[in-house]
Design an enzyme around this catalytic site. Structure first.
Site, PDB file in Angstrom:
ATOM      1  N   GLY A  54       0.839  -1.182   0.000  1.00  0.00           N
ATOM      2  CA  GLY A  54       0.000   0.000   0.000  1.00  0.00           C
ATOM      3  C   GLY A  54       0.878   1.236   0.000  1.00  0.00           C
ATOM      4  O   GLY A  54       2.023   1.199   0.469  1.00  0.00           O
ATOM      5  N   GLN A  59       2.688   9.997   1.602  1.00  0.00           N
ATOM      6  CA  GLN A  59       4.008   9.361   1.661  1.00  0.00           C
ATOM      7  C   GLN A  59       4.913   9.783   0.514  1.00  0.00           C
ATOM      8  O   GLN A  59       6.121   9.533   0.554  1.00  0.00           O
ATOM      9  CB  GLN A  59       3.866   7.834   1.648  1.00  0.00           C
ATOM     10  CG  GLN A  59       3.251   7.278   2.917  1.00  0.00           C
ATOM     11  CD  GLN A  59       3.199   5.765   2.874  1.00  0.00           C
ATOM     12  OE1 GLN A  59       2.234   5.199   2.390  1.00  0.00           O
ATOM     13  NE2 GLN A  59       4.249   5.114   3.347  1.00  0.00           N
ATOM     14  N   CYS A 103       6.257  -0.003   7.341  1.00  0.00           N
ATOM     15  CA  CYS A 103       5.809   1.128   6.534  1.00  0.00           C
ATOM     16  C   CYS A 103       6.991   1.671   5.746  1.00  0.00           C
ATOM     17  O   CYS A 103       8.089   1.816   6.296  1.00  0.00           O
ATOM     18  CB  CYS A 103       5.252   2.219   7.453  1.00  0.00           C
ATOM     19  SG  CYS A 103       4.657   3.659   6.568  1.00  0.00           S
ATOM     20  N   LEU A 104       6.776   1.961   4.479  1.00  0.00           N
ATOM     21  CA  LEU A 104       7.853   2.493   3.638  1.00  0.00           C
ATOM     22  C   LEU A 104       8.396   3.807   4.192  1.00  0.00           C
ATOM     23  O   LEU A 104       9.550   4.157   3.958  1.00  0.00           O
ATOM     24  CB  LEU A 104       7.344   2.712   2.212  1.00  0.00           C
ATOM     25  CG  LEU A 104       6.938   1.447   1.437  1.00  0.00           C
ATOM     26  CD1 LEU A 104       6.231   1.820   0.145  1.00  0.00           C
ATOM     27  CD2 LEU A 104       8.151   0.575   1.153  1.00  0.00           C
ATOM     28  N   HIS A 145      -4.203   0.917   7.827  1.00  0.00           N
ATOM     29  CA  HIS A 145      -2.853   1.498   7.864  1.00  0.00           C
ATOM     30  C   HIS A 145      -2.765   2.670   6.871  1.00  0.00           C
ATOM     31  O   HIS A 145      -2.286   3.754   7.225  1.00  0.00           O
ATOM     32  CB  HIS A 145      -1.822   0.405   7.535  1.00  0.00           C
ATOM     33  CG  HIS A 145      -0.412   0.877   7.459  1.00  0.00           C
ATOM     34  ND1 HIS A 145       0.573   0.437   8.309  1.00  0.00           N
ATOM     35  CD2 HIS A 145       0.202   1.772   6.634  1.00  0.00           C
ATOM     36  CE1 HIS A 145       1.716   1.031   8.000  1.00  0.00           C
ATOM     37  NE2 HIS A 145       1.525   1.839   6.991  1.00  0.00           N
ATOM     38  N   GLU A 146      -3.247   2.440   5.650  1.00  0.00           N
ATOM     39  CA  GLU A 146      -3.183   3.502   4.635  1.00  0.00           C
ATOM     40  C   GLU A 146      -4.132   4.657   4.975  1.00  0.00           C
ATOM     41  O   GLU A 146      -3.795   5.827   4.781  1.00  0.00           O
ATOM     42  CB  GLU A 146      -3.509   2.938   3.245  1.00  0.00           C
ATOM     43  CG  GLU A 146      -2.572   1.833   2.773  1.00  0.00           C
ATOM     44  CD  GLU A 146      -1.106   2.190   2.883  1.00  0.00           C
ATOM     45  OE1 GLU A 146      -0.755   3.358   2.686  1.00  0.00           O
ATOM     46  OE2 GLU A 146      -0.301   1.287   3.189  1.00  0.00           O
ATOM     47  N   HIS A 149      -2.640   7.127   7.232  1.00  0.00           N
ATOM     48  CA  HIS A 149      -1.716   8.081   6.598  1.00  0.00           C
ATOM     49  C   HIS A 149      -2.437   9.367   6.186  1.00  0.00           C
ATOM     50  O   HIS A 149      -1.845  10.448   6.196  1.00  0.00           O
ATOM     51  CB  HIS A 149      -1.070   7.465   5.356  1.00  0.00           C
ATOM     52  CG  HIS A 149       0.130   6.612   5.652  1.00  0.00           C
ATOM     53  ND1 HIS A 149       1.252   7.099   6.272  1.00  0.00           N
ATOM     54  CD2 HIS A 149       0.374   5.307   5.413  1.00  0.00           C
ATOM     55  CE1 HIS A 149       2.142   6.126   6.395  1.00  0.00           C
ATOM     56  NE2 HIS A 149       1.636   5.019   5.881  1.00  0.00           N
TER      57      HIS A 149
HETATM   58 NI    NI Z   1       2.628   3.183   5.816  1.00  0.00          NI
END
Ligand code: NI
Length: 187
Positions: A54, A59, A103-104, A145-146, A149
């Site tokens: 995701g 991000q 998470c990236l 999670h997304e 963000h």
């Molecule tokens: Ni993330």
């Protein structure tokens, strides 16, 4: 509808914790135009290139209510099935699930987080058409999670204070080593 492909997708730069955009409340999308579709192509391409399941617009430094997901593409033999959610809302939630997350935007940190195991959502697609869907278990975890963000929330915010402090130290060492944002996280 004719989709004019303007150019090749671009790899976008992933913002790392400490970056201000990651902590902002994202703005609703109101224009469903070619510019939006080009951005989503780039976001999707970047998700795959960085091995994510995701990726949310904040991000990559774009404070808009958009994220892309592909829940199972990394599994053996899985086919890519990217999904985009624009202006998403969670309208129902039930149950609990604890799952390890990463998470990236939070390099080298993996921790268990407890979330709702069953959600119903509303969103819009790339043309602004309404979407209503239900997710359970892993897809529900990824969605939440997304979704976080878009509110400026990172998965490490769900950890206990003690675990957070442990990881904060590691994250600041990472930031120092890579100079990802030129600064440490403060709190
Ligand atoms: Ni993330």
């Amino acid at each position: 509808m004719n989709k004019v492909k303007s150019n090749k997708a671009n790899l976008l730069k992933i913002r790392i914790v400490g970056d201000k955009t990651l902590r902002m409340e994202a703005q609703a999308v109101t224009e469903f135009d070619q510019e939006l579709r080009d951005f989503i192509d780039d976001l999707t391409y970047t998700m795959y290139e960085t091995d994510g399941v995701g990726l949310a617009a904040p991000q990559v430094g774009v404070s808009k209510r958009i994220f892309v997901v592909d829940f199972y593409w990394a599994e053996d033999g899985a086919v890519k099935k990217p999904r985009v959610f624009i202006n998403p809302e969670i309208v129902f939630s039930d149950g609990k699930i604890t799952h390890e997350e990463g998470c990236l935007s939070v390099p080298e940190v993996y921790e268990k987080v407890t979330r709702d195991s069953h959600i119903k959502i509303k969103a819009q697609d790339i043309y602004g058409n309404p979407i209503e869907e239900e997710f359970k278990e892993f897809p529900a975890v990824v969605f939440q999670h997304e979704f976080d963000h878009l509110k400026g929330i990172l998965f490490i915010d769900h950890l206990t204070k003690m675990k957070y402090l442990l990881h904060k130290h590691k994250i600041n060492q990472y930031l120092k080593r890579t100079n990802a944002n030129g600064e440490n996280i403060q709190n």
